[in-house]
Scaffold this motif. Structure first.
Motif, PDB file in Angstrom:
ATOM      1  N   ALA A  85      20.629  31.573  36.123  1.00 34.81           N
ATOM      2  CA  ALA A  85      20.627  32.441  37.304  1.00 34.81           C
ATOM      3  C   ALA A  85      21.842  32.214  38.190  1.00 34.81           C
ATOM      4  CB  ALA A  85      19.344  32.219  38.100  1.00 34.81           C
ATOM      5  N   ASN A  86      22.182  30.954  38.437  1.00 40.03           N
ATOM      6  CA  ASN A  86      23.179  30.651  39.461  1.00 40.03           C
ATOM      7  C   ASN A  86      24.610  30.611  38.946  1.00 40.03           C
ATOM      8  OD1 ASN A  86      20.837  30.348  40.900  1.00 40.03           O
ATOM      9  ND2 ASN A  86      21.000  28.148  41.149  1.00 40.03           N
ATOM     10  N   VAL A  87      24.784  30.234  37.681  1.00 38.46           N
ATOM     11  CA  VAL A  87      26.142  30.168  37.124  1.00 38.46           C
ATOM     12  C   VAL A  87      26.423  31.404  36.272  1.00 38.46           C
ATOM     13  CG1 VAL A  87      27.776  28.794  35.795  1.00 38.46           C
ATOM     14  CG2 VAL A  87      25.994  27.651  37.143  1.00 38.46           C
ATOM     15  N   THR A  88      25.609  31.621  35.241  1.00 33.76           N
ATOM     16  CA  THR A  88      25.821  32.801  34.403  1.00 33.76           C
ATOM     17  C   THR A  88      25.663  34.082  35.215  1.00 33.76           C
ATOM     18  OG1 THR A  88      24.980  31.581  32.490  1.00 33.76           O
ATOM     19  CG2 THR A  88      25.112  33.984  32.296  1.00 33.76           C
ATOM     20  N   GLY A  89      24.675  34.110  36.105  1.00 30.44           N
ATOM     21  CA  GLY A  89      24.477  35.295  36.941  1.00 30.44           C
ATOM     22  C   GLY A  89      25.681  35.596  37.812  1.00 30.44           C
ATOM     23  N   THR A  90      26.288  34.557  38.391  1.00 28.86           N
ATOM     24  CA  THR A  90      27.484  34.757  39.217  1.00 28.86           C
ATOM     25  C   THR A  90      28.656  35.237  38.363  1.00 28.86           C
ATOM     26  OG1 THR A  90      26.759  33.042  40.769  1.00 28.86           O
ATOM     27  CG2 THR A  90      29.099  33.611  40.784  1.00 28.86           C
ATOM     28  N   HIS A  91      28.810  34.647  37.190  1.00 27.75           N
ATOM     29  CA  HIS A  91      29.874  35.072  36.274  1.00 27.75           C
ATOM     30  C   HIS A  91      29.714  36.539  35.881  1.00 27.75           C
ATOM     31  CE1 HIS A  91      31.249  35.433  31.933  1.00 27.75           C
ATOM     32  NE2 HIS A  91      32.366  35.314  32.601  1.00 27.75           N
ATOM     33  N   ARG A  92      28.492  36.938  35.514  1.00 32.41           N
ATOM     34  CA  ARG A  92      28.257  38.316  35.095  1.00 32.41           C
ATOM     35  C   ARG A  92      28.479  39.288  36.252  1.00 32.41           C
ATOM     36  NH1 ARG A  92      29.650  39.076  30.661  1.00 32.41           N
ATOM     37  NH2 ARG A  92      28.901  41.202  31.041  1.00 32.41           N
ATOM     38  N   LEU A  93      28.101  38.890  37.455  1.00 27.33           N
ATOM     39  CA  LEU A  93      28.319  39.757  38.615  1.00 27.33           C
ATOM     40  C   LEU A  93      29.807  39.968  38.867  1.00 27.33           C
ATOM     41  CD1 LEU A  93      27.282  41.295  41.107  1.00 27.33           C
ATOM     42  CD2 LEU A  93      27.217  39.103  42.331  1.00 27.33           C
ATOM     43  N   ILE A  94      30.585  38.908  38.792  1.00 29.18           N
ATOM     44  CA  ILE A  94      32.030  39.027  38.996  1.00 29.18           C
ATOM     45  C   ILE A  94      32.642  39.942  37.929  1.00 29.18           C
ATOM     46  CG2 ILE A  94      34.215  37.759  38.904  1.00 29.18           C
ATOM     47  CD1 ILE A  94      32.677  35.389  40.191  1.00 29.18           C
ATOM     48  N   ARG A  95      32.225  39.767  36.677  1.00 25.10           N
ATOM     49  CA  ARG A  95      32.739  40.638  35.610  1.00 25.10           C
ATOM     50  C   ARG A  95      32.295  42.088  35.828  1.00 25.10           C
ATOM     51  NH1 ARG A  95      34.197  39.166  30.730  1.00 25.10           N
ATOM     52  NH2 ARG A  95      35.150  41.233  30.872  1.00 25.10           N
ATOM     53  N   ALA A  96      31.083  42.283  36.312  1.00 21.76           N
ATOM     54  CA  ALA A  96      30.579  43.637  36.534  1.00 21.76           C
ATOM     55  C   ALA A  96      31.366  44.363  37.608  1.00 21.76           C
ATOM     56  CB  ALA A  96      29.094  43.580  36.927  1.00 21.76           C
ATOM     57  N   LEU A  97      31.980  43.606  38.517  1.00 24.20           N
ATOM     58  CA  LEU A  97      32.726  44.200  39.628  1.00 24.20           C
ATOM     59  C   LEU A  97      34.192  44.459  39.285  1.00 24.20           C
ATOM     60  CD1 LEU A  97      31.222  41.983  42.446  1.00 24.20           C
ATOM     61  CD2 LEU A  97      30.842  44.445  42.175  1.00 24.20           C
ATOM     62  N   GLU A  98      34.637  44.030  38.106  1.00 26.45           N
ATOM     63  CA  GLU A  98      36.022  44.287  37.713  1.00 26.45           C
ATOM     64  C   GLU A  98      36.273  45.781  37.641  1.00 26.45           C
ATOM     65  OE1 GLU A  98      36.452  42.221  34.029  1.00 26.45           O
ATOM     66  OE2 GLU A  98      36.914  40.303  34.988  1.00 26.45           O
ATOM     67  N   GLY A  99      37.369  46.192  38.211  1.00 29.74           N
ATOM     68  CA  GLY A  99      37.707  47.617  38.222  1.00 29.74           C
ATOM     69  C   GLY A  99      37.086  48.378  39.367  1.00 29.74           C
ATOM     70  N   SER A 100      36.235  47.733  40.157  1.00 33.06           N
ATOM     71  CA  SER A 100      35.624  48.396  41.312  1.00 33.06           C
ATOM     72  C   SER A 100      36.579  48.348  42.493  1.00 33.06           C
ATOM     73  CB  SER A 100      34.312  47.707  41.688  1.00 33.06           C
ATOM     74  OG  SER A 100      34.569  46.447  42.295  1.00 33.06           O
ATOM     75  N   ARG A 101      36.166  48.935  43.594  1.00 33.69           N
ATOM     76  CA  ARG A 101      37.016  48.903  44.783  1.00 33.69           C
ATOM     77  C   ARG A 101      36.645  47.732  45.713  1.00 33.69           C
ATOM     78  NH1 ARG A 101      34.343  54.235  47.601  1.00 33.69           N
ATOM     79  NH2 ARG A 101      32.925  53.159  49.040  1.00 33.69           N
ATOM     80  N   VAL A 102      35.812  46.832  45.246  1.00 34.86           N
ATOM     81  CA  VAL A 102      35.407  45.680  46.050  1.00 34.86           C
ATOM     82  C   VAL A 102      36.626  44.891  46.516  1.00 34.86           C
ATOM     83  CG1 VAL A 102      34.387  43.369  45.882  1.00 34.86           C
ATOM     84  CG2 VAL A 102      33.065  45.352  45.186  1.00 34.86           C
ATOM     85  N   SER A 103      36.634  44.527  47.788  1.00 36.55           N
ATOM     86  CA  SER A 103      37.715  43.702  48.315  1.00 36.55           C
ATOM     87  C   SER A 103      37.198  42.455  49.025  1.00 36.55           C
ATOM     88  CB  SER A 103      38.569  44.512  49.310  1.00 36.55           C
ATOM     89  OG  SER A 103      37.769  44.956  50.403  1.00 36.55           O
ATOM     90  N   ARG A 104      35.865  42.347  49.171  1.00 35.72           N
ATOM     91  CA  ARG A 104      35.291  41.212  49.890  1.00 35.72           C
ATOM     92  C   ARG A 104      34.031  40.734  49.176  1.00 35.72           C
ATOM     93  NH1 ARG A 104      37.009  39.172  54.250  1.00 35.72           N
ATOM     94  NH2 ARG A 104      35.723  37.784  55.517  1.00 35.72           N
ATOM     95  N   PHE A 105      33.903  39.407  49.023  1.00 39.90           N
ATOM     96  CA  PHE A 105      32.786  38.834  48.269  1.00 39.90           C
ATOM     97  C   PHE A 105      32.311  37.579  48.993  1.00 39.90           C
ATOM     98  CE2 PHE A 105      30.558  36.459  45.076  1.00 39.90           C
ATOM     99  CZ  PHE A 105      30.099  37.369  44.129  1.00 39.90           C
ATOM    100  N   ILE A 106      31.017  37.553  49.332  1.00 37.68           N
ATOM    101  CA  ILE A 106      30.414  36.424  50.031  1.00 37.68           C
ATOM    102  C   ILE A 106      29.422  35.739  49.094  1.00 37.68           C
ATOM    103  CG2 ILE A 106      29.210  35.665  52.113  1.00 37.68           C
ATOM    104  CD1 ILE A 106      31.837  37.280  52.603  1.00 37.68           C
ATOM    105  N   LEU A 107      29.522  34.425  48.958  1.00 39.00           N
ATOM    106  CA  LEU A 107      28.597  33.659  48.124  1.00 39.00           C
ATOM    107  C   LEU A 107      27.710  32.776  48.993  1.00 39.00           C
ATOM    108  CD1 LEU A 107      27.624  32.506  45.326  1.00 39.00           C
ATOM    109  CD2 LEU A 107      29.331  30.697  45.682  1.00 39.00           C
ATOM    110  N   ALA A 108      26.411  32.828  48.752  1.00 44.02           N
ATOM    111  CA  ALA A 108      25.487  31.894  49.382  1.00 44.02           C
ATOM    112  C   ALA A 108      25.487  30.597  48.583  1.00 44.02           C
ATOM    113  CB  ALA A 108      24.087  32.491  49.423  1.00 44.02           C
ATOM    114  N   SER A 109      26.004  29.538  49.196  1.00 48.39           N
ATOM    115  CA  SER A 109      25.959  28.220  48.572  1.00 48.39           C
ATOM    116  C   SER A 109      25.065  27.323  49.420  1.00 48.39           C
ATOM    117  CB  SER A 109      27.369  27.648  48.411  1.00 48.39           C
ATOM    118  OG  SER A 109      27.337  26.461  47.632  1.00 48.39           O
TER     119      SER A 109
END
Length: 325
Positions: A85-109
């Protein structure tokens, strides 16, 4: 902005989504379970982050992401689920956002990356070495590193928010609460102490083992105060919103907590007094009870963050929720 909030069905995610909607943002909630009561006007995507495809078209028109979704467990038998959930999920989310217009990303640690219960110095700040002692803490270290890589690789403005311990006034006097029961109720703490083999602590808790009306007043063998940073859910959610709306660039790490750590013994006494509950005093081995303070300087300076729910207000709200329940 159009903002995605992962973990939108959780207590912090719901609060963040609602505040964002109230402030005029468009919100896409993402969680693997449906929201019980989504904020009015928000969209919702039910999916597990680990299943997101690269360059997910459903996420293409986002401006920012608050990644709050996580699996919390301190049980080593749950290590695989935590990592997924916490590592693979974060990796998949970052890959899913490739090519998007996202410019800001906040992580709850979390402060467990240090960890808070074994500080090398106090108050704990963002420069403290990361030497986690649990699989959950390790998973958050790896998630932080993934997000820092994404900042460089994708050019995003990223913020890692290391949360202090979070409590909701509405749940703190609920013995069945995942977050509050084992910390404040003698009847719920005794199972953890039995599992740890702390016979003296178990004996002290035994008279209240079947009594959900007795709060635990914790002391340490070394005489140090039992203290930790406790932040109300509403304040934590507001800090996340401020991070989304801030003008920081590149990559930042910010501790998000109260201005003053709570003395848990006094906190329990005040809660009991306000709610008409009993207390039991128990002395713990020093390594079994927290004693730390944290710095909120960067949250003040970079986000303009200042908690609004202080000790007295927290106790009042908790007692009112207890009376309603």
């Amino acid at each position: 902005m159009r903002i995605a909030v992962t973990g939108a069905a959780g207590r912090v995610g719901r609060a963040v989504a609602q505040e964002l909607v109230d402030r005029g943002h468009q919100v896409l909630g993402i969680d693997r379970v449906p929201a019980a009561s989504p904020a009015v006007g928000m969209e919702y995507l039910t999916d597990d982050l680990v299943n997101l495809p690269a360059q997910d078209p459903r996420l293409a028109n986002l401006d920012a992401v608050a990644h709050l979704g996580a699996y919390m467990s301190w049980d080593s038998e749950q290590a695989d689920a935590v990592f997924s959930a916490n590592v693979t999920g974060t990796h998949r989310l970052i890959r899913a956002l490739e090519g998007s217009r996202v410019s800001r990303f906040i992580l709850a640690s979390t402060g467990e990356v240090y960890p808070e219960n074994a500080p090398e110095y106090q108050p704990l700040d963002e420069q403290h070495p990361r030497r986690p002692r649990t699989w959950y803490g390790v998973s958050k270290v790896l998630a932080e590193d993934l997000v820092e890589f994404a900042s460089t690789h994708a050019g995003w403005a990223t913020v890692v928010l290391r949360f202090s311990h979070t409590q909701d006034p509405a749940e703190v006097l609920n013995p069945d609460s995942f977050f509050s029961g084992p910390r404040f109720f003698a009847s719920r703490r005794i199972g953890r102490e039995r599992a740890a083999g702390r016979a003296a602590v178990v004996a002290a808790l035994e008279p209240a083992s079947h009594d959900d009306g007795t709060l635990l007043v914790a002391h340490r063998e070394d005489g140090a105060p039992v203290q930790m940073g406790i932040l109300a859910t509403a304040d934590l959610a507001h800090g996340v919103v401020l991070a989304l709306e801030a003008g920081t660039t590149a990559h930042e790490v910010i501790g998000l907590g109260p201005d003053t750590s709570a003395d848990l013994a006094q906190f329990s006494r005040d809660l009991a007094g306000a709610a008409g509950l009993r207390t039991v005093d128990v002395t713990f081995p020093s390594d079994a009870a927290p004693s730390y303070t944290t710095s909120n300087v960067r949250a003040h300076e970079l986000l303009g963050f200042s908690p609004e729910v202080g000790h007295e207000e927290f106790v009042r709200l908790a007692a009112e929720a207890h009376a309603r329940r």
